[in-house]
Design a protein around this motif. Sequence first.
Motif, PDB file in Angstrom:
ATOM      1  N   ASP A  37       0.833  -1.201   0.000  1.00  0.00           N
ATOM      2  CA  ASP A  37       0.000   0.000   0.000  1.00  0.00           C
ATOM      3  C   ASP A  37       0.870   1.254   0.000  1.00  0.00           C
ATOM      4  OD1 ASP A  37      -2.400  -1.334  -0.011  1.00  0.00           O
ATOM      5  OD2 ASP A  37      -2.856  -0.993   2.113  1.00  0.00           O
ATOM      6  N   ARG A  38       0.387   2.275  -0.711  1.00  0.00           N
ATOM      7  CA  ARG A  38       1.033   3.589  -0.615  1.00  0.00           C
ATOM      8  C   ARG A  38       0.352   4.376   0.497  1.00  0.00           C
ATOM      9  NH1 ARG A  38       1.749   4.490  -6.923  1.00  0.00           N
ATOM     10  NH2 ARG A  38      -0.516   4.584  -6.802  1.00  0.00           N
ATOM     11  N   VAL A  39       1.151   4.802   1.469  1.00  0.00           N
ATOM     12  CA  VAL A  39       0.625   5.482   2.656  1.00  0.00           C
ATOM     13  C   VAL A  39       1.260   6.862   2.769  1.00  0.00           C
ATOM     14  CG1 VAL A  39       0.480   5.428   5.181  1.00  0.00           C
ATOM     15  CG2 VAL A  39       0.237   3.308   3.869  1.00  0.00           C
ATOM     16  N   LEU A  40       0.434   7.863   3.035  1.00  0.00           N
ATOM     17  CA  LEU A  40       0.925   9.224   3.265  1.00  0.00           C
ATOM     18  C   LEU A  40       0.539   9.650   4.673  1.00  0.00           C
ATOM     19  CD1 LEU A  40       2.196  11.889   2.287  1.00  0.00           C
ATOM     20  CD2 LEU A  40      -0.098  12.577   1.514  1.00  0.00           C
ATOM     21  N   VAL A  41       1.543  10.062   5.453  1.00  0.00           N
ATOM     22  CA  VAL A  41       1.306  10.571   6.807  1.00  0.00           C
ATOM     23  C   VAL A  41       1.451  12.087   6.777  1.00  0.00           C
ATOM     24  CG1 VAL A  41       2.028  10.521   9.214  1.00  0.00           C
ATOM     25  CG2 VAL A  41       2.204   8.449   7.818  1.00  0.00           C
ATOM     26  N   LEU A  42       0.429  12.789   7.211  1.00  0.00           N
ATOM     27  CA  LEU A  42       0.482  14.247   7.319  1.00  0.00           C
ATOM     28  C   LEU A  42       0.983  14.611   8.702  1.00  0.00           C
ATOM     29  CD1 LEU A  42      -0.419  16.417   5.158  1.00  0.00           C
ATOM     30  CD2 LEU A  42      -1.193  14.084   4.716  1.00  0.00           C
ATOM     31  N   GLY A  43       2.204  15.131   8.770  1.00  0.00           N
ATOM     32  CA  GLY A  43       2.792  15.517  10.039  1.00  0.00           C
ATOM     33  C   GLY A  43       4.032  14.712  10.342  1.00  0.00           C
ATOM     34  N   ALA A  44       5.183  15.403  10.476  1.00  0.00           N
ATOM     35  CA  ALA A  44       6.452  14.736  10.767  1.00  0.00           C
ATOM     36  C   ALA A  44       6.873  14.972  12.208  1.00  0.00           C
ATOM     37  CB  ALA A  44       7.537  15.225   9.804  1.00  0.00           C
ATOM     38  N   GLY A  45       5.891  15.140  13.105  1.00  0.00           N
ATOM     39  CA  GLY A  45       6.171  15.134  14.526  1.00  0.00           C
ATOM     40  C   GLY A  45       6.316  13.704  15.012  1.00  0.00           C
ATOM     41  N   THR A  46       6.406  13.544  16.326  1.00  0.00           N
ATOM     42  CA  THR A  46       6.628  12.210  16.880  1.00  0.00           C
ATOM     43  C   THR A  46       5.557  11.218  16.453  1.00  0.00           C
ATOM     44  OG1 THR A  46       7.772  13.111  18.812  1.00  0.00           O
ATOM     45  CG2 THR A  46       6.863  10.899  19.015  1.00  0.00           C
ATOM     46  N   ILE A  47       4.282  11.593  16.610  1.00  0.00           N
ATOM     47  CA  ILE A  47       3.196  10.659  16.287  1.00  0.00           C
ATOM     48  C   ILE A  47       3.186  10.344  14.794  1.00  0.00           C
ATOM     49  CG2 ILE A  47       0.705  10.292  16.330  1.00  0.00           C
ATOM     50  CD1 ILE A  47       2.097  10.195  19.083  1.00  0.00           C
ATOM     51  N   GLY A  48       3.413  11.345  13.955  1.00  0.00           N
ATOM     52  CA  GLY A  48       3.444  11.108  12.522  1.00  0.00           C
ATOM     53  C   GLY A  48       4.586  10.194  12.109  1.00  0.00           C
ATOM     54  N   VAL A  49       5.785  10.470  12.630  1.00  0.00           N
ATOM     55  CA  VAL A  49       6.941   9.640  12.282  1.00  0.00           C
ATOM     56  C   VAL A  49       6.733   8.205  12.763  1.00  0.00           C
ATOM     57  CG1 VAL A  49       9.392   9.258  12.731  1.00  0.00           C
ATOM     58  CG2 VAL A  49       8.571  11.547  12.160  1.00  0.00           C
ATOM     59  N   LEU A  50       6.198   8.058  13.977  1.00  0.00           N
ATOM     60  CA  LEU A  50       5.965   6.703  14.488  1.00  0.00           C
ATOM     61  C   LEU A  50       4.837   6.002  13.721  1.00  0.00           C
ATOM     62  CD1 LEU A  50       6.443   7.183  18.326  1.00  0.00           C
ATOM     63  CD2 LEU A  50       8.005   6.117  16.691  1.00  0.00           C
ATOM     64  N   ALA A  51       3.874   6.760  13.220  1.00  0.00           N
ATOM     65  CA  ALA A  51       2.849   6.159  12.348  1.00  0.00           C
ATOM     66  C   ALA A  51       3.492   5.659  11.060  1.00  0.00           C
ATOM     67  CB  ALA A  51       1.747   7.171  12.040  1.00  0.00           C
TER      68      ALA A  51
END
Length: 340
Positions: free
Chosen positions: A161-175
């Motif tokens: 799957d192609r996944v895009l996470v909005l936000g490169a804070g801690t929660i975003g990076v860990l997601a």
Amino acid sequence: MKSIVINQPGQVVFREDPMPVAKEGEALLKLLYGGICGSDLGSYRGTYAYFDYPRIPGHEFSAEIVEVGENDYGLKKGMIVTCNPYFNCTHCYSCRRGLVNCCTTNQTMGCQRDGAFSEYVAMPLERIYDGKGVPPKTLALIEPFCISYHGVSRANIKAGDRVLVLGAGTIGVLAAVAAKSRGARVYVADVAEKKLQFAMDSFGLEGTLLNDSPEHFLEQVEAVTGGDGFDVTIEAVGLPSTFQNCIDAAAFGGNVVLIGIGKKNLDFNFTTIQKKELNVFGSRNALKADFLELIDLVKAGGVDLEKIVTNVYKFADAPEAFAEFDRRAGEMLKVVLDFT
């Protein structure tokens, strides 16, 4: 003992508090490390939705058991542990169905009730989890990893799957890390170029998108996906604009997960959800199973969580830690307080 208190937006002070007394069914813990969460920063700024002043912040932590009676949980004095900070009522409809993470009257430590940022804290035995030898600083990072992991689990991500996470804070990076562990091809978008570069260098993501304007953002989505959109988009900021980004970037028939928390309302063409037949999932807190699974994963070397730590401050420097995190949020990821 001393406690860290957010008295009002922009003001962190120390307060002398009485030592907690562990009641029956509780253990007394000595704090070792605590992570300053994005919600703690939001509370400091006055932008977090679930916070009343004054309040002791903190719900990401590791601790040593200094006092515990006989129990059925295998907990012993001297054990290094972490804790589940989400207190549920046990009797609402959500709790009766086992959905304790989204209890209708949930009280998360450091948000709706006082948190862990004191020298000592008493915790219910059923909320205390053996760290199994995971180093204390790493163990304090399990809770935010659980938040991200729980959200990713909601999206039913599959290998490829192609996944895009909005936000490169801690929660975003860990997601992003959690999604990669499922075999996904993961991209992260943010306005902060330094955070994007850090995420790429540290966790080997497929790519990043600079979210400097809606138009440029969509151009990059088009280029990365060949116009198809992302199978899964994950909102880990808590802003109307980044939710809109998730809706716009999702493929027809895609999944959208909301982890971020904010106070602002969104005005958008909701028919896009119907047109694309999107599946939109909220994700709140985490479950005991998430904690236990991730402690085992980290212990086995599956994820190097300490890579997300960019700054460590002594407990005595907590006011400076909050103030600097506020000033330099665009370049600081996980900020940790050392209580040792």
